[in-house]
Design an enzyme around this catalytic site. Structure first.
Site, PDB file in Angstrom:
ATOM      1  CD  GLU A 153      45.840  37.131  34.138  1.00 24.57           C
ATOM      2  OE1 GLU A 153      47.488  37.422  33.837  1.00 24.57           O
ATOM      3  OE2 GLU A 153      45.992  39.243  34.665  1.00 24.57           O
ATOM      4  CG  LEU A 251      46.039  21.726  49.559  1.00 23.65           C
ATOM      5  CD1 LEU A 251      45.747  23.140  50.152  1.00 23.65           C
ATOM      6  CD2 LEU A 251      45.312  20.551  49.510  1.00 23.65           C
ATOM      7  CB  CYS A 261      43.248  39.548  41.616  1.00 21.47           C
ATOM      8  SG  CYS A 261      43.139  39.834  39.878  1.00 21.47           S
TER       9      CYS A 261
HETATM   10  C1  UDX Z   1      42.860  35.756  40.515  1.00 24.36           C
HETATM   11  C2  UDX Z   1      41.394  34.558  41.128  1.00 24.36           C
HETATM   12  O1  UDX Z   1      41.710  32.951  41.038  1.00 24.36           O
HETATM   13  C3  UDX Z   1      40.571  34.988  40.757  1.00 24.36           C
HETATM   14  O2  UDX Z   1      39.216  33.912  40.754  1.00 24.36           O
HETATM   15  C4  UDX Z   1      40.123  36.620  39.978  1.00 24.36           C
HETATM   16  O3  UDX Z   1      38.894  36.688  39.609  1.00 24.36           O
HETATM   17  C5  UDX Z   1      41.355  37.448  39.729  1.00 24.36           C
HETATM   18  O4  UDX Z   1      42.514  36.415  40.982  1.00 24.36           O
HETATM   19  P1  UDX Z   1      44.751  34.840  38.908  1.00 24.36           P
HETATM   20  O5  UDX Z   1      45.654  35.866  39.298  1.00 24.36           O
HETATM   21  O6  UDX Z   1      44.708  34.786  36.993  1.00 24.36           O
HETATM   22  O7  UDX Z   1      43.391  34.988  39.276  1.00 24.36           O
HETATM   23  O8  UDX Z   1      45.696  33.906  39.383  1.00 24.36           O
HETATM   24  P2  UDX Z   1      45.288  31.867  39.851  1.00 24.36           P
HETATM   25  O9  UDX Z   1      44.784  31.325  38.913  1.00 24.36           O
HETATM   26  O10 UDX Z   1      44.267  32.125  41.187  1.00 24.36           O
HETATM   27  O11 UDX Z   1      46.828  31.848  40.857  1.00 24.36           O
HETATM   28  C6  UDX Z   1      47.529  33.178  41.636  1.00 24.36           C
HETATM   29  C7  UDX Z   1      48.745  32.727  41.833  1.00 24.36           C
HETATM   30  O12 UDX Z   1      48.712  31.729  42.533  1.00 24.36           O
HETATM   31  C8  UDX Z   1      49.515  32.323  40.727  1.00 24.36           C
HETATM   32  O13 UDX Z   1      50.960  32.730  40.769  1.00 24.36           O
HETATM   33  C9  UDX Z   1      49.881  31.132  41.367  1.00 24.36           C
HETATM   34  O14 UDX Z   1      50.787  30.311  40.339  1.00 24.36           O
HETATM   35  C10 UDX Z   1      49.620  30.209  42.777  1.00 24.36           C
HETATM   36  N1  UDX Z   1      49.515  29.541  42.714  1.00 24.36           N
HETATM   37  C11 UDX Z   1      47.946  28.934  42.429  1.00 24.36           C
HETATM   38  C12 UDX Z   1      50.293  28.728  43.825  1.00 24.36           C
HETATM   39  O15 UDX Z   1      50.924  29.145  44.166  1.00 24.36           O
HETATM   40  N2  UDX Z   1      49.720  27.420  43.992  1.00 24.36           N
HETATM   41  C13 UDX Z   1      48.245  26.874  43.692  1.00 24.36           C
HETATM   42  O16 UDX Z   1      47.941  25.514  43.843  1.00 24.36           O
HETATM   43  C14 UDX Z   1      47.300  27.797  42.565  1.00 24.36           C
END
Ligand code: UDX
Length: 438
Positions: A153, A251, A261
């Site tokens: 997203e 990280l 997801c």
């Molecule tokens: C995820 C996958 O990345 C994607 O490939 C799949 O198709 C769907 O699920 P999305 O849910 O859009 O995508 O979000 P993403 O960018 O992966 O972040 C997920 C969560 O992790 C968020 O709440 C974000 O804030 C958190 N996050 C991400 C962290 O807390 N730390 C990080 O370093 C990265």
């Protein structure tokens, strides 16, 4: 090529519009006629940067339509993409597959020619084979393939049209050929593609999401240690990230992962491994989930401590409601979870978000929402930065001093410049930065 896309939620709507960019004629199908009307008028039902422009130009070419008529969508199409949701089952960790089952059945019932059904939804391993067996048993002329989608997203259009890789789970050369035809332009751009069996294709998606969740929980576990060892997790992840084998991405320590997801996919994956007799292999994912949920508790505990042990009569601003920046999605949002928990403890909580307030209000109608950051922060005893939108990073702490009752900032995403805020006279607590907070 004529393509149908079944399900026009986040994944389906973006995929349908993007497929026209590859030269295809696409009909998007959804049972939700409000969504169909909105998309047909070129109005996106959700916030996604770039999607509005892609939708508008796709509709203008005349190669994209949306409908609630199964016949209109399916008849004449050679490839049918299944893009429906697989939510967590109520009362269980397993995925609810009834939308996927119904979509495949609908296509099989309505199709009037040979073709390929291509699953894009995230499903438990073994689902595609079960669906393929059902098509064979029923004597269908349709074949089944699995082509998982990895879009994020906030970056959905880019990820759909310029993916890191394409994965084709197929049972015949004909199915592989059809998928290569669909994605010919993307493959010509040099995007790697991997052709494999159905089960491996399904696994690539859940394994990728599990790995990403593990990376986030790993650094959040390090944050827990930093908090007791007076060390700094931000510097730690920077230093770890320079190791090319580890890498800096995913990280970032903070309030952890949420969304539609990662949380449900790791739970469904564990549940499926258990059903298949491999539960030991994925017990670590339960720990990943626990570490993640502990961060939410930690923020509430720290907020209580900063407020002198009592939430009653205290005003708190929560900056951010979406599960991550550049999205209006509040599904399993850590930010809203924390806001609701502090509200339940008796605080008066005001929530700001640049895009997600309508969705947040539907989910938590009892919280107070503000459309301006100043209004959320006025007369507060504590500001909790819960989603790292750029707007919050650029707040000038000197200007906000006179706005609040007490200058306290709990940075749950390690987003603000700690020194700048401290020097401006704020008491700052940032997750995992024990040494700085002592
Ligand atoms: C995820 C996958 O990345 C994607 O490939 C799949 O198709 C769907 O699920 P999305 O849910 O859009 O995508 O979000 P993403 O960018 O992966 O972040 C997920 C969560 O992790 C968020 O709440 C974000 O804030 C958190 N996050 C991400 C962290 O807390 N730390 C990080 O370093 C990265």
């Amino acid at each position: 090529m004529r393509i149908s896309v079944i399900g026009t939620g986040y994944l389906g709507a973006v995929h349908a519009a993007c497929m026209t960019r590859l030269g295809h004629e696409v009909v998007g199908y959804d049972t939700d006629s409000a969504k169909v009307d909105s998309l047909s008028r070129g109005v996106s039902p959700f916030f996604e940067p770039e999607f509005g422009a892609v939708l508008e130009s796709a509709l203008a070419t005349g190669r994209l339509r949306f409908t609630s008529s199964a016949e209109e969508a399916v008849r004449g199409a050679k490839v049918h993409f299944i893009c429906v949701g697989t939510p967590q089952q109520l009362g269980s960790d397993a995925a609810d597959l009834h939308f996927v089952d119904a979509a495949v059945q609908m296509v099989a019932d309505v199709a009037d020619c040979d073709g390929l059904i291509v699953g894009k939804s995230t499903v438990p391993v073994g689902t595609a084979q079960r669906l393929a067996d059902r098509l064979n048993r029923d004597g269908s002329r349709l074949e089944l393939a699995w082509n998982p989608e990895f879009l994020r997203e906030g970056l959905a259009v880019r990820d759909n049209l310029h993916p890191d890789r394409l994965v084709f789970g197929v049972t015949s050369q004909h199915a592989e050929k059809s998928l290569m035809e669909v994605y010919a332009k993307i493959i010509d751009d040099g995007t790697p593609y991997i052709t494999t069996d159905l089960a491996t294709a399904e696994l690539v998606k859940v394994a990728a999401n599990s790995f990403l969740a593990t990376k986030i929980s790993f650094i959040n576990a390090m944050a827990e240690v930093c908090e007791v060892a007076n060390a700094d997790v931000v510097t730690l992840s920077e230093a770890l990230g320079y190791d090319a084998r580890i890498g800096r991405r995913f990280l970032s320590a903070g309030l952890g992962f949420g969304g539609g997801c990662l949380p449900k996919d790791i739970r469904a994956f564990s549940a499926r491994a258990g059903e298949l007799g491999a539960s030991d292999a994925l017990t670590f994912l339960r720990e990943i989930d626990k570490i993640n949920m502990r961060r939410r508790d930690k923020v509430v505990t720290v907020a209580g401590t900063l407020l002198g042990g009592n939430f009653l009569g205290k005003n708190i601003a929560v900056l951010g409601a979406a599960f991550k920046p550049n999205s209006d999605d509040v599904r399993d949002s850590p930010a809203l979870n924390v806001a609701a928990a502090m509200h339940l403890k008796g605080a008066s909580v005001r929530v700001h978000d640049p895009k997600a307030i309508p969705n947040a209000r539907r989910q938590f109608p009892t919280l107070t929402y503000c459309s301006a950051i100043d209004d959320a922060c006025r007369n507060t005893d504590l500001i909790v930065l819960a989603t790292e939108w750029d707007e919050y990073r650029s707040i000038d702490p000197r200007l906000f001093l006179s706005l609040v009752r007490e200058p306290r900032m709990l940075d749950a995403r390690n987003a603000v410049d700690y020194d700048f805020w401290s020097e401006a006279g704020w008491q700052v607590y940032a997750l995992g930065r024990g040494a700085l907070n002592s």
